[in-house]
Design a protein around this motif. Structure first.
Motif, PDB file in Angstrom:
ATOM      1  N   THR A  34      15.650 -29.084   1.690  1.00 31.77           N
ATOM      2  CA  THR A  34      15.371 -27.920   2.534  1.00 31.77           C
ATOM      3  C   THR A  34      16.619 -27.077   2.740  1.00 31.77           C
ATOM      4  O   THR A  34      16.578 -25.845   2.650  1.00 31.77           O
ATOM      5  N   LEU A  35      17.741 -27.730   3.003  1.00 37.04           N
ATOM      6  CA  LEU A  35      18.991 -26.987   3.174  1.00 37.04           C
ATOM      7  C   LEU A  35      19.344 -26.216   1.913  1.00 37.04           C
ATOM      8  O   LEU A  35      19.754 -25.042   1.978  1.00 37.04           O
ATOM      9  N   THR A  36      19.165 -26.848   0.759  1.00 36.09           N
ATOM     10  CA  THR A  36      19.460 -26.179  -0.517  1.00 36.09           C
ATOM     11  C   THR A  36      18.521 -25.006  -0.742  1.00 36.09           C
ATOM     12  O   THR A  36      18.948 -23.913  -1.147  1.00 36.09           O
ATOM     13  N   ARG A  37      17.250 -25.221  -0.470  1.00 35.98           N
ATOM     14  CA  ARG A  37      16.256 -24.163  -0.703  1.00 35.98           C
ATOM     15  C   ARG A  37      16.544 -22.949   0.180  1.00 35.98           C
ATOM     16  O   ARG A  37      16.447 -21.798  -0.268  1.00 35.98           O
ATOM     17  N   LEU A  38      16.895 -23.192   1.433  1.00 30.28           N
ATOM     18  CA  LEU A  38      17.196 -22.084   2.336  1.00 30.28           C
ATOM     19  C   LEU A  38      18.472 -21.363   1.911  1.00 30.28           C
ATOM     20  O   LEU A  38      18.551 -20.126   1.972  1.00 30.28           O
ATOM     21  N   THR A  39      19.459 -22.107   1.456  1.00 29.19           N
ATOM     22  CA  THR A  39      20.693 -21.490   0.970  1.00 29.19           C
ATOM     23  C   THR A  39      20.407 -20.614  -0.237  1.00 29.19           C
ATOM     24  O   THR A  39      20.920 -19.481  -0.347  1.00 29.19           O
ATOM     25  N   GLU A  40      19.598 -21.115  -1.149  1.00 27.15           N
ATOM     26  CA  GLU A  40      19.244 -20.334  -2.339  1.00 27.15           C
ATOM     27  C   GLU A  40      18.445 -19.087  -1.980  1.00 27.15           C
ATOM     28  O   GLU A  40      18.447 -18.107  -2.728  1.00 27.15           O
ATOM     29  N   ALA A  41      17.769 -19.133  -0.838  1.00 30.49           N
ATOM     30  CA  ALA A  41      17.003 -17.964  -0.372  1.00 30.49           C
ATOM     31  C   ALA A  41      17.884 -16.961   0.367  1.00 30.49           C
ATOM     32  O   ALA A  41      17.404 -15.922   0.810  1.00 30.49           O
ATOM     33  N   GLY A  42      19.178 -17.279   0.506  1.00 29.92           N
ATOM     34  CA  GLY A  42      20.102 -16.351   1.146  1.00 29.92           C
ATOM     35  C   GLY A  42      20.313 -16.587   2.623  1.00 29.92           C
ATOM     36  O   GLY A  42      20.746 -15.677   3.347  1.00 29.92           O
ATOM     37  N   LEU A  43      20.040 -17.803   3.096  1.00 31.10           N
ATOM     38  CA  LEU A  43      20.194 -18.120   4.508  1.00 31.10           C
ATOM     39  C   LEU A  43      21.279 -19.174   4.711  1.00 31.10           C
ATOM     40  O   LEU A  43      21.522 -20.014   3.851  1.00 31.10           O
ATOM     41  N   ARG A  44      21.921 -19.124   5.873  1.00 32.34           N
ATOM     42  CA  ARG A  44      22.820 -20.191   6.302  1.00 32.34           C
ATOM     43  C   ARG A  44      21.993 -21.195   7.088  1.00 32.34           C
ATOM     44  O   ARG A  44      21.318 -20.821   8.050  1.00 32.34           O
ATOM     45  N   ALA A  45      22.062 -22.457   6.702  1.00 30.05           N
ATOM     46  CA  ALA A  45      21.178 -23.448   7.311  1.00 30.05           C
ATOM     47  C   ALA A  45      21.958 -24.697   7.688  1.00 30.05           C
ATOM     48  O   ALA A  45      22.887 -25.106   6.990  1.00 30.05           O
ATOM     49  N   GLN A  46      21.541 -25.309   8.797  1.00 32.15           N
ATOM     50  CA  GLN A  46      22.150 -26.559   9.229  1.00 32.15           C
ATOM     51  C   GLN A  46      21.166 -27.341  10.081  1.00 32.15           C
ATOM     52  O   GLN A  46      20.251 -26.776  10.685  1.00 32.15           O
ATOM     53  N   VAL A  47      21.352 -28.653  10.122  1.00 35.02           N
ATOM     54  CA  VAL A  47      20.558 -29.510  10.996  1.00 35.02           C
ATOM     55  C   VAL A  47      21.121 -29.412  12.407  1.00 35.02           C
ATOM     56  O   VAL A  47      22.318 -29.595  12.620  1.00 35.02           O
ATOM     57  N   VAL A  48      20.254 -29.127  13.381  1.00 33.90           N
ATOM     58  CA  VAL A  48      20.720 -28.961  14.763  1.00 33.90           C
ATOM     59  C   VAL A  48      20.160 -30.019  15.714  1.00 33.90           C
ATOM     60  O   VAL A  48      20.652 -30.145  16.833  1.00 33.90           O
ATOM     61  N   ASP A  49      19.152 -30.751  15.293  1.00 29.87           N
ATOM     62  CA  ASP A  49      18.582 -31.816  16.126  1.00 29.87           C
ATOM     63  C   ASP A  49      18.060 -32.929  15.238  1.00 29.87           C
ATOM     64  O   ASP A  49      17.568 -32.680  14.124  1.00 29.87           O
ATOM     65  N   ARG A  75      12.636 -28.139  22.114  1.00 35.48           N
ATOM     66  CA  ARG A  75      13.971 -28.144  22.710  1.00 35.48           C
ATOM     67  C   ARG A  75      14.910 -27.204  21.965  1.00 35.48           C
ATOM     68  O   ARG A  75      15.706 -26.485  22.583  1.00 35.48           O
ATOM     69  N   ALA A  76      14.813 -27.218  20.641  1.00 36.71           N
ATOM     70  CA  ALA A  76      15.658 -26.307  19.854  1.00 36.71           C
ATOM     71  C   ALA A  76      15.294 -24.854  20.126  1.00 36.71           C
ATOM     72  O   ALA A  76      16.174 -23.994  20.267  1.00 36.71           O
ATOM     73  N   MET A  77      14.008 -24.578  20.241  1.00 41.51           N
ATOM     74  CA  MET A  77      13.556 -23.214  20.499  1.00 41.51           C
ATOM     75  C   MET A  77      14.063 -22.709  21.849  1.00 41.51           C
ATOM     76  O   MET A  77      14.474 -21.550  21.979  1.00 41.51           O
ATOM     77  N   CYS A  78      14.069 -23.584  22.852  1.00 39.34           N
ATOM     78  CA  CYS A  78      14.480 -23.173  24.186  1.00 39.34           C
ATOM     79  C   CYS A  78      15.970 -22.883  24.281  1.00 39.34           C
ATOM     80  O   CYS A  78      16.426 -22.289  25.269  1.00 39.34           O
ATOM     81  N   ARG A  79      16.736 -23.275  23.294  1.00 41.47           N
ATOM     82  CA  ARG A  79      18.156 -22.921  23.269  1.00 41.47           C
ATOM     83  C   ARG A  79      18.397 -21.521  22.713  1.00 41.47           C
ATOM     84  O   ARG A  79      19.503 -20.989  22.831  1.00 41.47           O
ATOM     85  N   ALA A 115      12.725 -47.403   1.942  1.00 39.85           N
ATOM     86  CA  ALA A 115      13.099 -48.724   1.463  1.00 39.85           C
ATOM     87  C   ALA A 115      12.400 -49.772   2.317  1.00 39.85           C
ATOM     88  O   ALA A 115      11.197 -49.753   2.466  1.00 39.85           O
ATOM     89  N   GLU A 116      13.164 -50.656   2.923  1.00 41.80           N
ATOM     90  CA  GLU A 116      12.561 -51.720   3.706  1.00 41.80           C
ATOM     91  C   GLU A 116      12.241 -51.311   5.133  1.00 41.80           C
ATOM     92  O   GLU A 116      11.457 -51.953   5.809  1.00 41.80           O
ATOM     93  N   GLY A 117      12.892 -50.253   5.601  1.00 42.22           N
ATOM     94  CA  GLY A 117      12.700 -49.847   6.988  1.00 42.22           C
ATOM     95  C   GLY A 117      11.331 -49.252   7.252  1.00 42.22           C
ATOM     96  O   GLY A 117      10.606 -48.858   6.335  1.00 42.22           O
ATOM     97  N   THR A 118      10.979 -49.193   8.520  1.00 44.81           N
ATOM     98  CA  THR A 118       9.714 -48.572   8.923  1.00 44.81           C
ATOM     99  C   THR A 118       9.971 -47.569  10.038  1.00 44.81           C
ATOM    100  O   THR A 118       9.211 -47.472  11.004  1.00 44.81           O
ATOM    101  N   THR A 119      11.069 -46.823   9.898  1.00 48.60           N
ATOM    102  CA  THR A 119      11.348 -45.736  10.826  1.00 48.60           C
ATOM    103  C   THR A 119      11.592 -44.464  10.030  1.00 48.60           C
ATOM    104  O   THR A 119      12.013 -44.506   8.865  1.00 48.60           O
ATOM    105  N   GLU A 120      11.325 -43.332  10.664  1.00 48.59           N
ATOM    106  CA  GLU A 120      11.623 -42.046  10.041  1.00 48.59           C
ATOM    107  C   GLU A 120      12.519 -41.240  10.966  1.00 48.59           C
ATOM    108  O   GLU A 120      12.498 -41.422  12.185  1.00 48.59           O
ATOM    109  N   GLU A 121      13.288 -40.362  10.360  1.00 52.58           N
ATOM    110  CA  GLU A 121      14.129 -39.453  11.138  1.00 52.58           C
ATOM    111  C   GLU A 121      13.533 -38.056  11.056  1.00 52.58           C
ATOM    112  O   GLU A 121      13.280 -37.541   9.959  1.00 52.58           O
ATOM    113  N   LEU A 122      13.303 -37.478  12.210  1.00 51.78           N
ATOM    114  CA  LEU A 122      12.869 -36.086  12.279  1.00 51.78           C
ATOM    115  C   LEU A 122      14.090 -35.205  12.465  1.00 51.78           C
ATOM    116  O   LEU A 122      15.017 -35.572  13.186  1.00 51.78           O
ATOM    117  N   VAL A 123      14.092 -34.048  11.816  1.00 52.49           N
ATOM    118  CA  VAL A 123      15.208 -33.118  11.953  1.00 52.49           C
ATOM    119  C   VAL A 123      14.676 -31.723  12.234  1.00 52.49           C
ATOM    120  O   VAL A 123      13.586 -31.351  11.803  1.00 52.49           O
TER     121      VAL A 123
END
Length: 226
Positions: free
Chosen positions: A172-187, A33-37, A211-219
């Motif tokens: 990941t955001l920090t690593r990309l910034t240190e590599a000279g890129l502007r980065a943000q979570v879009v999805d 979905r992100a790619m199609c934008r 922790a106690e939860g059993t869900t993950e967030e994909l970004v």
């Protein structure tokens, strides 16, 4: 098996996914979905790192892009070629380790759905688990992609990478910034732990990765040269 993979397009792609090749899942669809934008045209050079079944590479080709798909698995390379033929799409498929398969080339769009699941022990070099296990912190390939991105992106290029919160969105955001890129979570997408994560839940909790939860967030993280 042969499956239809619903991505944001009028006609589902035909996608053969044999055992040992990563099957399109929620992370695939989120990245799709992100790619199609993105403004993909016949002049857009697209690189997919770790193509798996090739479904995203094919979607980029269907949007008009000039697509190169890379995977370290010979089986994935063969499957992507077959799937591109099944869908009558032009995808250049290369065997190799990430961007080393396309030395000296730069692209307008780079997409990646790398292995990102934290796992005890060394990362596997063969077998099904190689498609998802990525070392104790899940960042074995993510960090390499972040560091490589500036060398494979054109000055106006874009990187899209998807992974779980379990391996550190901030890192990941920090690593990309240190590599000279502007980065943000879009999805973002939240989903229950699958079989692999449930099987190592105690280990994940011992390491403080969940922790106690059993869900993950994909970004999906989008980055471009600063």
């Amino acid at each position: 098996m042969t499956a239809t993979t619903p991505l944001p397009a009028a006609r589902p792609l035909r996608c053969w996914v044999p055992r040992g090749v990563y099957a399109p899942q929620t992370d695939t669809r989120l990245l799709g979905r992100a790619m199609c934008r993105e403004p993909i045209t016949e002049r857009t050079d697209v690189l997919e790192l770790g193509t798996g079944s090739g479904v995203l590479a094919m979607e980029a080709a269907r949007l008009g892009g000039r697509v190169t798909a890379v995977d370290i698995s010979w089986r994935a390379v063969a499957v992507t070629r077959i799937n591109a033929l099944l869908n009558r799409l032009n995808v250049r498929v290369r065997h190799g380790d990430l961007a080393t398969a396309v030395p000296g080339r730069r692209f307008d769009l780079v997409i990646a759905n790398p292995p990102y699941v934290p796992a005890p022990g060394a990362a596997p070099t063969r077998g099904r688990a190689r498609a998802w296990d990525a070392g104790a912190d899940g960042r074995l390939l993510i960090d390499r992609i972040c560091d490589t991105a500036p060398r494979v992106l054109r000055p106006t290029g874009t990187l899209l990478i998807v992974h779980s919160h379990l391996c550190g969105v901030g890192a990941t955001l920090t690593r990309l910034t240190e590599a000279g890129l502007r980065a943000q979570v879009v999805d973002r997408a939240r989903l229950p732990f699958g079989q692999v994560l449930r099987s190592r839940l105690d280990w994940l909790r011992e390491r403080g990765l969940t922790a106690e939860g059993t869900t993950e967030e994909l970004v999906v993280i989008r980055a471009e040269p600063a």
